[in-house]
Design an enzyme around this catalytic site. Structure first.
Site, PDB file in Angstrom:
ATOM      1  N   CYS A  86      -4.287  -0.898   6.378  1.00 36.23           N
ATOM      2  CA  CYS A  86      -4.842  -0.088   7.451  1.00 36.23           C
ATOM      3  C   CYS A  86      -5.377   1.266   7.175  1.00 36.23           C
ATOM      4  O   CYS A  86      -4.874   1.890   6.276  1.00 36.23           O
ATOM      5  CB  CYS A  86      -3.655  -0.310   8.853  1.00 36.23           C
ATOM      6  SG  CYS A  86      -2.892  -1.827   8.938  1.00 36.23           S
ATOM      7  N   GLY A 119      -9.145  -1.140   4.273  1.00 36.44           N
ATOM      8  CA  GLY A 119      -9.127  -2.417   5.087  1.00 36.44           C
ATOM      9  C   GLY A 119     -10.369  -2.959   4.942  1.00 36.44           C
ATOM     10  O   GLY A 119     -11.371  -2.114   6.001  1.00 36.44           O
ATOM     11  N   ASN A 153      -1.051   2.129  10.886  1.00 36.16           N
ATOM     12  CA  ASN A 153      -0.969   1.823   9.420  1.00 36.16           C
ATOM     13  C   ASN A 153       0.240   1.837   8.862  1.00 36.16           C
ATOM     14  O   ASN A 153       0.913   2.715   9.150  1.00 36.16           O
ATOM     15  CB  ASN A 153      -1.764   3.074   8.845  1.00 36.16           C
ATOM     16  CG  ASN A 153      -1.859   2.932   7.269  1.00 36.16           C
ATOM     17  OD1 ASN A 153      -1.707   3.934   6.612  1.00 36.16           O
ATOM     18  ND2 ASN A 153      -1.542   1.939   6.910  1.00 36.16           N
ATOM     19  N   GLY A 154       0.764   0.687   8.355  1.00 39.31           N
ATOM     20  CA  GLY A 154       1.866   0.647   7.748  1.00 39.31           C
ATOM     21  C   GLY A 154       2.678  -0.599   7.718  1.00 39.31           C
ATOM     22  O   GLY A 154       1.950  -1.399   8.508  1.00 39.31           O
ATOM     23  N   TYR A 202      -3.987   5.069  -6.150  1.00 43.75           N
ATOM     24  CA  TYR A 202      -5.064   4.257  -5.913  1.00 43.75           C
ATOM     25  C   TYR A 202      -5.769   4.351  -4.560  1.00 43.75           C
ATOM     26  O   TYR A 202      -6.816   4.489  -4.256  1.00 43.75           O
ATOM     27  CB  TYR A 202      -4.570   2.960  -6.370  1.00 43.75           C
ATOM     28  CG  TYR A 202      -5.649   1.760  -5.726  1.00 43.75           C
ATOM     29  CD1 TYR A 202      -6.566   1.494  -6.696  1.00 43.75           C
ATOM     30  CD2 TYR A 202      -5.403   0.984  -4.804  1.00 43.75           C
ATOM     31  CE1 TYR A 202      -7.434   0.305  -6.395  1.00 43.75           C
ATOM     32  CE2 TYR A 202      -6.207   0.046  -4.538  1.00 43.75           C
ATOM     33  CZ  TYR A 202      -7.551  -0.343  -5.331  1.00 43.75           C
ATOM     34  OH  TYR A 202      -8.304  -1.262  -5.018  1.00 43.75           O
TER      35      TYR A 202
END
Length: 508
Positions: free
Chosen positions: A36, A62, A137-138, A277
């Site tokens: 996310c 995403g 997010n997570g 990344y």
């Protein structure tokens, strides 16, 4: 799909239910995925358009679904779509469809297999205290435990997303103030997350107690905005103000930005894989330039594992900064020996192995003029299962490379993630099951090397790793998880119990 929600009447109109089956993920694609990215803007003109621009910048976090929720002073409006932000939120009618000066947005990867539109965020609930839209997010590591408890108490879930658990916890709180309800809900969840939410009066941002997932505060024409990364602020022309601190809640309204600390004090442990990344190279995460950190990874990698070679070639695009650092450290020429086609979707897949071998060439093509007859130092950001790597190595050899030496700008990935990264189980992680020498043989390279964990900390310009009190979340390399994994512990306990019961029956 468009939803219109009127909190004065408690009504929620929506179009017909939609089911979307995402393109099957290539079984040979071992690229890790982050689930996310989030964005929020308070009291800005054309908030939906600003949010859509912010989501464009966060598209890398995403690429399979996105959504925006906004409040126009009377009603909440939401749109949620499968696909890219540019396809879902473009055109001159966007602000007419999503009016209001306060909005949040979300971009995500779907889970494996079929995915329902109702799982797409932001999620909305019309509570006793008023409407609230939420995106995060997570991953919550006690999501299943909480969900089972809530269902046992009569809760009805409309999705399989852990975000909905937070809404149910908000709904069950008896606190008078909405902010206090939020705090009570947050104290019951565990894991790594960055969360944004809007009510009819406020924009709220929260970062988990260890700061595993990132969240930043910006300013646009004197108004507050929140985003997963600084690149989203750059996209909309906002000024970076600061990182939201680990364990901090910011409450933004017409009185300004209020900072609250609802969690017990803890040392920050941000996710180090953001630098390896996930984050865009032009972002600054927790005060560190992602681009500069990746170049330092390459420099240290050269110090630790350089061999005789003629040219340094990155696996594009994520391997480019590390390869630059490697080339600068060794004095070897940096060349784009592999060219990436940016017009091929990341979810491209063909049904047969032979077609998939050809499919990799649609994304990556060898530059024969650079590779032919050369001893190639091939630099990638990380290696998960190795399936992508072996195809790239074969492509480089077929282009005439005399030797291929593969280097990973991160340490060996040996442990799965439970905080929002789609990463295989341990039995599918290459480095968890093979030595470096075995990996070299499996990937068909002349030599193989990884950056050390100490080297990664050096690249972060951090103190050497303290195994008792690490500075970062780095469990994918070390197995040192920063929180308890309650759902997993319970599942493993159940499996152990079933195994014992089966053993008893067999013995009997």
């Amino acid at each position: 799909m468009t939803d219109v929600l009127d909190t004065r009447l408690g009504r929620h109109w929506s179009g017909p239910a939609e089911r979307w089956s995402p393109p099957q993920r290539d079984p040979d694609d071992d690229t890790p995925r982050l689930e996310c990215g989030v964005f929020g803007a308070f009291d800005v003109a054309d908030a939906a358009a600003i949010t859509a621009l912010g989501l464009h910048a966060l598209q890398h976090r995403g690429q399979e679904a996105c959504g925006i929720a906004c409040f126009d002073g009377q009603r909440f409006h939401t749109e949620r779509h499968m696909g890219h932000v540019g396809d879902a939120f473009s055109g001159p009618d966007l602000v007419a469809r999503l009016p209001g000066r306060t909005a949040i947005g979300h971009t995500r990867y779907s889970t494996a297999g079929g995915s329902f539109i109702r799982n797409v965020q932001p999620m909305f609930a019309d509570l006793e205290a008023g409407g609230v839209a939420l995106a995060h997010n997570g991953n919550l590591t006690n999501f299943l435990t909480l969900r089972e408890q809530l269902v046992a108490d009569g809760a009805i879930f409309q999705s399989t997303s852990d975000s909905e658990v937070i809404l149910h916890l908000l709904a069950r709180s008896r606190k008078a103030r909405f902010v206090d309800r939020f705090i009570e809900a947050l104290t019951q969840i565990e894991g790594g997350y960055a969360l944004v939410a809007i009510t009819n009066k406020k924009l709220i941002g929260v970062r988990d107690p260890l700061g595993i997932r990132p969240l930043v505060l910006g300013e646009l024409d004197g108004k507050a905005v929140l985003a997963s990364e600084t690149c989203a602020l750059d996209m909309i022309g906002a000024r970076f103000v600061r990182d939201i601190e680990h364990g901090e809640m910011v409450v933004i309204d017409h009185n300004g930005v209020e900072s609250l600390r609802p969690f017990p004090a803890a040392r920050a442990r941000p996710c180090i894989f953001e630098y390896v990344y996930f984050a865009r190279p032009d972002s600054v995460v927790n005060g560190r330039s992602v681009y500069e950190v990746r170049k330092r990874m390459g420099r240290r990698l050269a110090q630790e594992s350089a061999v005789s070679a003629d040219v340094v070639v990155p696996v594009p695009d994520s391997g480019v900064p590390a390869a630059l650092g490697f080339a600068q450290e060794t004095g070897l020429p940096f060349e784009m020996g592999i060219i990436r086609n940016h017009y091929v979707g990341r979810t491209f897949i063909q049904p047969t192995q032979g077609a998939r071998e050809l499919g990799v060439r649609m994304k990556l093509s060898p530059n024969r003029a650079v590779l032919a007859g050369k001893r190639v130092m091939l630099i990638d950001d990380s290696i998960v299962r190795g399936t992508n790597s072996v195809r790239v190595v074969r492509m480089v050899r077929e282009a005439g490379a005399a030797e291929v030496h593969l280097r990973s700008a991160s340490p060996p990935i040996k442990w799965p993630d439970f905080y929002g990264i789609d990463m295989p189980d341990r039995d599918k992680l290459l480095a968890a099951n093979h030595s470096v020498e075995e990996i070299a043989r499996l990937l068909e390279v002349d030599s193989m090397g990884y950056l050390s964990v100490d080297g990664l900390y050096w690249a972060m310009d951090a103190e050497p790793r303290n195994p008792v009190d690490p500075q970062f979340t780095d469990h994918y390399f070390t197995g040192d998880y920063p929180t308890r994994l309650l759902d997993r512990e319970i599942a493993e306990g159940r499996n152990d119990s079933a195994d014992r019961q089966l053993s008893f029956l067999v013995d009997a």
